[in-house]
Write a protein that holds these residues in place. Structure first.
Motif, PDB file in Angstrom:
ATOM      1  N   PRO A 150      19.833 -11.485 -38.748  1.00 45.20           N
ATOM      2  CA  PRO A 150      18.934 -10.900 -39.753  1.00 45.20           C
ATOM      3  C   PRO A 150      19.647 -10.252 -40.930  1.00 45.20           C
ATOM      4  O   PRO A 150      19.128 -10.248 -42.046  1.00 45.20           O
ATOM      5  N   ASP A 151      20.852  -9.711 -40.685  1.00 43.86           N
ATOM      6  CA  ASP A 151      21.549  -9.033 -41.780  1.00 43.86           C
ATOM      7  C   ASP A 151      22.342  -9.992 -42.661  1.00 43.86           C
ATOM      8  O   ASP A 151      23.042  -9.563 -43.578  1.00 43.86           O
ATOM      9  N   ALA A 254      28.877 -14.334 -30.884  1.00 40.50           N
ATOM     10  CA  ALA A 254      29.265 -13.150 -30.121  1.00 40.50           C
ATOM     11  C   ALA A 254      29.341 -11.926 -31.022  1.00 40.50           C
ATOM     12  O   ALA A 254      28.863 -10.837 -30.676  1.00 40.50           O
ATOM     13  N   LEU A 255      29.920 -12.102 -32.208  1.00 38.03           N
ATOM     14  CA  LEU A 255      30.022 -10.982 -33.144  1.00 38.03           C
ATOM     15  C   LEU A 255      28.667 -10.595 -33.706  1.00 38.03           C
ATOM     16  O   LEU A 255      28.380  -9.412 -33.908  1.00 38.03           O
ATOM     17  N   ASP A 256      27.814 -11.592 -33.958  1.00 37.26           N
ATOM     18  CA  ASP A 256      26.458 -11.289 -34.425  1.00 37.26           C
ATOM     19  C   ASP A 256      25.717 -10.424 -33.407  1.00 37.26           C
ATOM     20  O   ASP A 256      25.048  -9.450 -33.765  1.00 37.26           O
ATOM     21  N   VAL A 257      25.828 -10.796 -32.135  1.00 35.81           N
ATOM     22  CA  VAL A 257      25.144 -10.058 -31.070  1.00 35.81           C
ATOM     23  C   VAL A 257      25.659  -8.620 -31.013  1.00 35.81           C
ATOM     24  O   VAL A 257      24.875  -7.663 -30.934  1.00 35.81           O
ATOM     25  N   ALA A 258      26.982  -8.459 -31.056  1.00 39.18           N
ATOM     26  CA  ALA A 258      27.563  -7.117 -31.030  1.00 39.18           C
ATOM     27  C   ALA A 258      27.081  -6.293 -32.219  1.00 39.18           C
ATOM     28  O   ALA A 258      26.747  -5.107 -32.084  1.00 39.18           O
ATOM     29  N   GLN A 259      27.020  -6.936 -33.370  1.00 37.50           N
ATOM     30  CA  GLN A 259      26.615  -6.225 -34.576  1.00 37.50           C
ATOM     31  C   GLN A 259      25.158  -5.781 -34.495  1.00 37.50           C
ATOM     32  O   GLN A 259      24.823  -4.655 -34.881  1.00 37.50           O
ATOM     33  N   ILE A 260      24.300  -6.628 -33.978  1.00 43.04           N
ATOM     34  CA  ILE A 260      22.889  -6.267 -33.842  1.00 43.04           C
ATOM     35  C   ILE A 260      22.725  -5.099 -32.880  1.00 43.04           C
ATOM     36  O   ILE A 260      21.939  -4.167 -33.121  1.00 43.04           O
ATOM     37  N   LEU A 261      23.483  -5.099 -31.786  1.00 42.40           N
ATOM     38  CA  LEU A 261      23.372  -4.026 -30.791  1.00 42.40           C
ATOM     39  C   LEU A 261      23.859  -2.689 -31.325  1.00 42.40           C
ATOM     40  O   LEU A 261      23.413  -1.626 -30.857  1.00 42.40           O
ATOM     41  N   LEU A 262      24.765  -2.697 -32.299  1.00 37.48           N
ATOM     42  CA  LEU A 262      25.387  -1.458 -32.757  1.00 37.48           C
ATOM     43  C   LEU A 262      24.912  -0.978 -34.120  1.00 37.48           C
ATOM     44  O   LEU A 262      25.103   0.190 -34.466  1.00 37.48           O
ATOM     45  N   THR A 263      24.299  -1.837 -34.892  1.00 43.40           N
ATOM     46  CA  THR A 263      23.854  -1.440 -36.238  1.00 43.40           C
ATOM     47  C   THR A 263      22.699  -0.449 -36.159  1.00 43.40           C
ATOM     48  O   THR A 263      21.800  -0.586 -35.318  1.00 43.40           O
ATOM     49  N   ASP A 264      22.715   0.522 -37.025  1.00 42.92           N
ATOM     50  CA  ASP A 264      21.635   1.512 -37.097  1.00 42.92           C
ATOM     51  C   ASP A 264      20.303   0.787 -37.304  1.00 42.92           C
ATOM     52  O   ASP A 264      20.153   0.016 -38.258  1.00 42.92           O
ATOM     53  N   PRO A 265      19.327   1.020 -36.419  1.00 38.89           N
ATOM     54  CA  PRO A 265      18.032   0.342 -36.562  1.00 38.89           C
ATOM     55  C   PRO A 265      17.368   0.564 -37.918  1.00 38.89           C
ATOM     56  O   PRO A 265      16.616  -0.294 -38.385  1.00 38.89           O
ATOM     57  N   ASP A 266      17.637   1.704 -38.562  1.00 40.85           N
ATOM     58  CA  ASP A 266      17.053   1.935 -39.884  1.00 40.85           C
ATOM     59  C   ASP A 266      17.583   0.914 -40.890  1.00 40.85           C
ATOM     60  O   ASP A 266      16.872   0.525 -41.821  1.00 40.85           O
ATOM     61  N   GLU A 267      18.838   0.475 -40.713  1.00 46.12           N
ATOM     62  CA  GLU A 267      19.374  -0.575 -41.573  1.00 46.12           C
ATOM     63  C   GLU A 267      18.756  -1.924 -41.223  1.00 46.12           C
ATOM     64  O   GLU A 267      18.428  -2.723 -42.111  1.00 46.12           O
ATOM     65  N   LEU A 268      18.588  -2.193 -39.943  1.00 43.47           N
ATOM     66  CA  LEU A 268      17.974  -3.450 -39.527  1.00 43.47           C
ATOM     67  C   LEU A 268      16.533  -3.555 -40.004  1.00 43.47           C
ATOM     68  O   LEU A 268      16.022  -4.650 -40.225  1.00 43.47           O
ATOM     69  N   ALA A 269      15.876  -2.424 -40.152  1.00 38.80           N
ATOM     70  CA  ALA A 269      14.477  -2.430 -40.580  1.00 38.80           C
ATOM     71  C   ALA A 269      14.302  -3.051 -41.958  1.00 38.80           C
ATOM     72  O   ALA A 269      13.210  -3.505 -42.307  1.00 38.80           O
ATOM     73  N   LEU A 278      13.240  -4.819 -33.078  1.00 31.65           N
ATOM     74  CA  LEU A 278      13.554  -3.567 -33.758  1.00 31.65           C
ATOM     75  C   LEU A 278      13.081  -2.374 -32.934  1.00 31.65           C
ATOM     76  O   LEU A 278      13.799  -1.375 -32.790  1.00 31.65           O
ATOM     77  N   GLU A 279      11.884  -2.484 -32.362  1.00 28.72           N
ATOM     78  CA  GLU A 279      11.354  -1.399 -31.525  1.00 28.72           C
ATOM     79  C   GLU A 279      12.272  -1.154 -30.321  1.00 28.72           C
ATOM     80  O   GLU A 279      12.580  -0.008 -29.974  1.00 28.72           O
ATOM     81  N   ALA A 280      12.712  -2.226 -29.681  1.00 28.06           N
ATOM     82  CA  ALA A 280      13.596  -2.095 -28.520  1.00 28.06           C
ATOM     83  C   ALA A 280      14.949  -1.522 -28.922  1.00 28.06           C
ATOM     84  O   ALA A 280      15.530  -0.697 -28.202  1.00 28.06           O
ATOM     85  N   LEU A 281      15.477  -1.935 -30.069  1.00 27.35           N
ATOM     86  CA  LEU A 281      16.774  -1.450 -30.517  1.00 27.35           C
ATOM     87  C   LEU A 281      16.720   0.016 -30.928  1.00 27.35           C
ATOM     88  O   LEU A 281      17.705   0.744 -30.793  1.00 27.35           O
ATOM     89  N   ARG A 282      15.583   0.460 -31.399  1.00 26.52           N
ATOM     90  CA  ARG A 282      15.431   1.889 -31.716  1.00 26.52           C
ATOM     91  C   ARG A 282      15.534   2.745 -30.451  1.00 26.52           C
ATOM     92  O   ARG A 282      16.015   3.886 -30.506  1.00 26.52           O
ATOM     93  N   ILE A 313      30.488  -2.025 -40.442  1.00 30.90           N
ATOM     94  CA  ILE A 313      29.245  -1.500 -39.874  1.00 30.90           C
ATOM     95  C   ILE A 313      29.299   0.013 -39.921  1.00 30.90           C
ATOM     96  O   ILE A 313      30.190   0.639 -39.332  1.00 30.90           O
ATOM     97  N   ASP A 314      28.361   0.607 -40.593  1.00 31.01           N
ATOM     98  CA  ASP A 314      28.359   2.060 -40.776  1.00 31.01           C
ATOM     99  C   ASP A 314      28.253   2.771 -39.424  1.00 31.01           C
ATOM    100  O   ASP A 314      27.386   2.460 -38.604  1.00 31.01           O
ATOM    101  N   GLY A 315      29.158   3.703 -39.191  1.00 31.13           N
ATOM    102  CA  GLY A 315      29.097   4.509 -37.979  1.00 31.13           C
ATOM    103  C   GLY A 315      29.654   3.849 -36.738  1.00 31.13           C
ATOM    104  O   GLY A 315      29.417   4.333 -35.622  1.00 31.13           O
ATOM    105  N   VAL A 316      30.399   2.749 -36.905  1.00 30.68           N
ATOM    106  CA  VAL A 316      30.937   2.014 -35.760  1.00 30.68           C
ATOM    107  C   VAL A 316      32.446   1.872 -35.900  1.00 30.68           C
ATOM    108  O   VAL A 316      32.945   1.427 -36.935  1.00 30.68           O
TER     109      VAL A 316
END
Length: 558
Positions: A150-151, A254-269, A278-282, A313-316
Motif C-alpha cells: 500500500p505504501d 518479505a520486506l514489504d510484510v515487515a514494513q507493514i507490520l512496523l509502520t505507524d498505522p496513522d501513516e498507513l491510513a 488497518l484496524e487490526a494493525l492499530r 521507516i519512521d520510528g523503526v
C-alpha cells in the motif's frame, strides 16, 4: 544537473526508448535486463533533457537537485552501477510493428495483471486484432492492485498505462468471469483464434518443516492479499498480540510484510491499505520483526531500493549484527579487491552501514539475520517460536551448509515468504516441478514438444514467479509477438463459433459480467470513499460489494 532513478522504478524501460544518449541501463537488449533490480542513469552521460521524466509511468525520475532527503542515496546507487557497467552497451532498437492481414483476429486473454495487459497492449496496436480480457475478479490489474504494498503508491501508477490500453476500441473486459467455471477453456478455443493465459502464480511454496501448519504460521501470499483487500482474504484473521514476528525469506515481499507490520498505522491510513487490515494493525502488539535469510547478505533477493527503504521507516531501527555479515571466501576477496559486482557491493555496503549505526532507541525494530535457516516452527496449539540453525560456508565449494549450532527464537507469528507458485490450468499442459506451462517464447508446447496452435502463456505462468512489472512487460510483449508472427504465418486455427456469442452464453448461466463501465463505477466509488478519509481509495473487499458498485453503471442489470 543529472536525473536520478529512485525507488518506484518499475523496470518497464519506457525511459530507455526515449533517451537520446543511451545513458539508462540495463536496456532490454542487454542480457542482465531480465534480472536487474532497477534501471540506472549514468550521471556522466546524462544531458539533462528530461525526456525520461515524461516517459516514466511511475514518476520515479527526478533531477538531482530536487531529490527529497530520503531519495538522496539513489545518487550513489545510480553512480555505483556504472563502476562496472558500460553505457556503450545495449543500444535500443526501433522495431516496426508488422503488417497483419485485414481479416479480424480474435484473442481471449485470461488474467488482467501486468503481463496480460502488456500482451494486450501490444496486440491492440494492430487494428484488426480484437482482445477480450477475462478475469475471475470484478477488478483488473492483478498483483498491482492486490500485491504491491500500500505504501508503494507511485509503483501503482503503472495502472494508468493499463487504463489507457483498456480504452481502445478493440479491447473489451469480461471481469467477474472465471474461466473453467463460468466458461470453459474449450468454449474459448471454439470462439477465438487464440487464447492467451496470463493468470499468474497464486499458490505459496512450502518450507517442508515441522510445525508449518500450526495456527500462526501463515503464507506471505495470503497475508499480502489480506492487507491489500483481496476478496478471497477479506475475512482472514491474524493474531498480532505477540511482540515479535518472524518473516522467513529474503525477497521484496518479505520486506514489504515487515514494513507493514512496523509502520505507524496513522501513516498507513493515508494509503489504500484495506480497512480491516488497518484496524487490526492499530491493535497490533508487534514491536519487532526478525527477517531470516538462509544465505549471506550478498544473496539477498530483495532489491537495494527496498533494503534502503527499511531504514526510512519512521520510528523503526534496522538491526544487523556484524557477525551476520560473513561472506564466502570468494566474495570476500572480491570485496577486498574492489572487483565485486556493483549491485552486490551496494547491498553489502548498505548492510554494513546499518550494522555500524546500531540501535537508535526506537520502540520498534526490524532485525535482519543472515546465514540462518529455520528447521522447525515451534508450538503446541499455535506458534510460539522458530528453531533455526546457523549456516557456515563450506571452504571447498563456497556453498552454505548447516553448522549444527541451533537456537530458538520466540515469536507469536511466523510468515513464510519463500515465493509464489503456479497452479495447473484446465486444458493446458503443466510442469509440476517448475510450476509453469511448458512453452517456447509464450507458445504452449504439447506433450510432443510442438506448439499447440492458438494456445499461449505470459507472465509467471510462463516463466515462473520471478521478476516485477518491467519483466512482465517484455514477457507479455514477447508472447504477443509470437502470436502476431503466427497470424502472419497463417497457423492459427479458425474458430468454430463467434466471440459475439460470449455475452449471451454467460447471461444464460447467470453470470453478471463487469465491463469497462462497471469497473469505472467501482473505481469511482473506491476513490470517493478514499477521499472522505484522506486516502487514495478505500477498497471494496467483497465480491458482493464490488458487484453492487458495478451495477450502478447499469441499473437495469440489478
Amino acid at each position: 544537473m543529472t536525473f536520478v532513478i529512485t525507488r518506484p522504478c518499475c523496470n518497464d524501460a519506457s525511459c530507455v526508448s526515449v533517451c537520446p544518449v543511451n545513458c539508462i541501463h540495463p536496456t532490454p537488449e542487454e542480457p542482465e535486463f531480465a534480472t536487474a533490480e532497477m534501471l540506472y542513469i549514468d550521471p556522466e552521460t546524462c544531458i539533462d533533457c528530461g525526456a525520461c521524466v515524461d516517459a516514466c509511468p511511475v514518476d520515479a525520475i527526478f533531477p538531482d537537485d530536487e531529490l527529497a532527503e530520503q531519495d538522496e542515496p539513489y545518487l550513489r546507487l545510480n553512480a555505483d552501477y556504472y563502476r562496472d557497467h558500460d553505457v556503450e552497451a545495449g543500444v535500443p532498437q526501433l522495431v516496426r510493428a508488422p503488417k497483419l492481414p485485414d481479416d479480424e483476429v480474435h484473442v481471449a486473454v485470461v488474467g488482467a495483471g501486468p503481463a496480460a495487459f502488456y500482451a494486450a497492449e501490444e496486440l491492440i496496436r494492430h487494428p484488426s486484432v480484437r482482445v477480450d480480457v477475462f478475469d475471475r475478479l470484478p477488478t483488473p490489474y492483478g498483483l498491482v492492485r492486490a500485491g504491491v504494498a500500500p505504501d508503494h503508491a507511485k509503483t501503482k501508477r503503472v495502472e494508468r498505462t493499463f487504463a489507457s490500453a483498456a480504452r481502445k476500441k478493440n479491447f473489451r473486459y469480461y471481469l467477474g468471469v472465471e474461466v473453467g467455471r463460468d466458461i470453459s477453456h474449450d468454449e474459448l478455443v471454439d470462439r477465438y483464434h487464440a487464447v492467451l493465459y496470463a493468470s499468474g502464480a497464486s499458490a505459496d511454496k512450502r518450507l517442508g518443516i515441522d510445525g508449518e501448519s500450526l495456527p500462526g504460521s501463515v503464507a506471505a501470499t495470503d497475508f499480502v492479499a489480506w492487507y491489500n483487500g483481496h476478496p478471497d482474504h477479506a475475512d482472514d484473521v491474524y493474531d498480532l498480540s505477540a511482540d515479535r514476528a518472524v518473516v522467513i525469506g529474503n525477497g521484496n515481499v518479505a520486506l514489504d510484510v515487515a514494513q507493514i507490520l512496523l509502520t505507524d498505522p496513522d501513516e498507513l491510513a493515508a494509503t489504500d491499505v484495506a480497512a480491516h487490515a488497518l484496524e487490526a494493525l492499530r491493535a497490533s502488539s508487534i514491536r519487532e520483526v526478525v527477517v531470516l535469510g538462509r544465505r549471506s547478505i550478498a544473496d539477498g533477493a530483495y532489491t537495494n531500493s527496498e533494503f534502503l527503504s527499511m531504514g526510512l521507516i519512521d520510528g523503526v531501527d534496522v538491526v544487523i549484527d556484524e557477525a551476520d555479515l560473513r561472506l564466502s571466501p570468494r566474495l570476500a576477496k572480491q570485496v577486498a579487491d574492489d572487483s565485486v559486482d556493483s549491485t552486490i557491493g551496494s547491498k553489502i555496503r548498505l548492510a554494513r552501514e546499518y550494522a555500524e549505526n546500531g540501535e537508535g532507541g526506537n520502540r520498534r525494530r526490524v532485525v535482519f539475520r543472515y546465514l540462518t535457516a529455520p528447521t522447525a516452527i515451534l508450538g503446541e496449539e499455535r506458534v510460539s517460536g522458530v528453531r533455526v540453525v546457523r549456516n557456515v560456508f563450506d571452504s571447498a565449494s563456497d556453498r552454505v551448509v548447516p553448522s549444527g549450532e541451533s537456537v530458538e527464537i520466540d515469536a507469536g507469528l511466523v510468515i513464510r515468504s519463500i515465493g509464489y507458485r503456479g497452479i495447473a490450468v484446465e486444458g493446458l499442459p503443466f510442469d509440476d516441478d517448475t510450476g509453469v506451462v511448458p512453452n517456447e517464447a509464450g507458445r504452449v508446447l504439447g506433450d510432443d514438444g510442438a506448439p499447440v496452435p492458438g494456445h499461449y502463456v505470459a507472465g509467471w505462468l510462463k516463466r515462473g514467479a520471478s521478476g516485477g512489472i518491467g519483466t512482465n512487460r517484455f514477457c507479455g510483449q514477447e508472447t504477443a509477438g509470437a502470436l502476431v508472427d503466427d497470424v502472419i504465418a497463417g497457423v492459427l486455427p479458425t474458430p468454430g463459433s463467434s466471440r459475439e456469442e460470449v455475452p449471451e452464453l454467460l447471461a444464460a448461466r447467470g453470470v453478471h459480467v463487469v465491463d469497462a463501465d462497471g469497473w469505472a463505477a467501482i473505481d469511482r466509488a473506491e476513490r470517493e470513499a478514499g477521499r472522505a478519509i484522506g486516502s487514495p481509495r478505500r477498497k471494496i473487499v467483497t465480491i458482493a460489494g464490488l458487484r453492487e458498485a458495478a451495477v450502478s453503471a447499469h441499473p437495469s442489470d440489478s
